[in-house]
Design a protein around this motif. Structure first.
Motif: not given
Length: 107
Positions: A14, A30-39
């Motif tokens: 973190w 993790l993929e709940v947040d779109p930015a995290n999905k891209q990561r």
């Protein structure tokens, strides 16, 4: 890492927290947040381009006394997780715990 349920998990460090706070987090969480999905997608793409078979290299060996010993080039000193002394305290707003500036042992 694949759990028994078959869902992929990632070891997450973190931002703004020490490595001692790393956690295994499910991909769906993790993929709940779109930015995290891209990561996650970028990480998986980089992993596949480096030819990783999906199996991590074992960097631990069992010593003769039954203790696990890390065999990396740079061994991890467990004292790095121990606080030597508290240097400063910064109170936080609301009901958040204070922030501490600490001197870690052996660092």
């Amino acid at each position: 890492e694949l759990e028994q349920s078959g869902e992929q998990e990632f070891l997450v460090k973190w931002k703004g927290m020490a490595y001692v706070h790393c956690q295994w987090v499910k991909r769906s969480a993790l993929e709940v947040d779109p930015a995290n999905k891209q990561r996650v997608l970028r990480f998986l793409k980089a992993l596949s381009t480096h030819g990783d078979s999906g199996v991590s290299e074992n960097t631990w060996q069992l010593a003769q006394d039954g203790e696990s010993v890390r065999v990396d080039d740079e061994p991890f000193n467990p004292e790095f997780n121990l606080v030597e002394r508290i240097i400063a305290e910064q109170p936080q707003l609301e009901d958040l715990p204070p922030k501490w500036l600490v001197k870690w042992r052996s660092l």
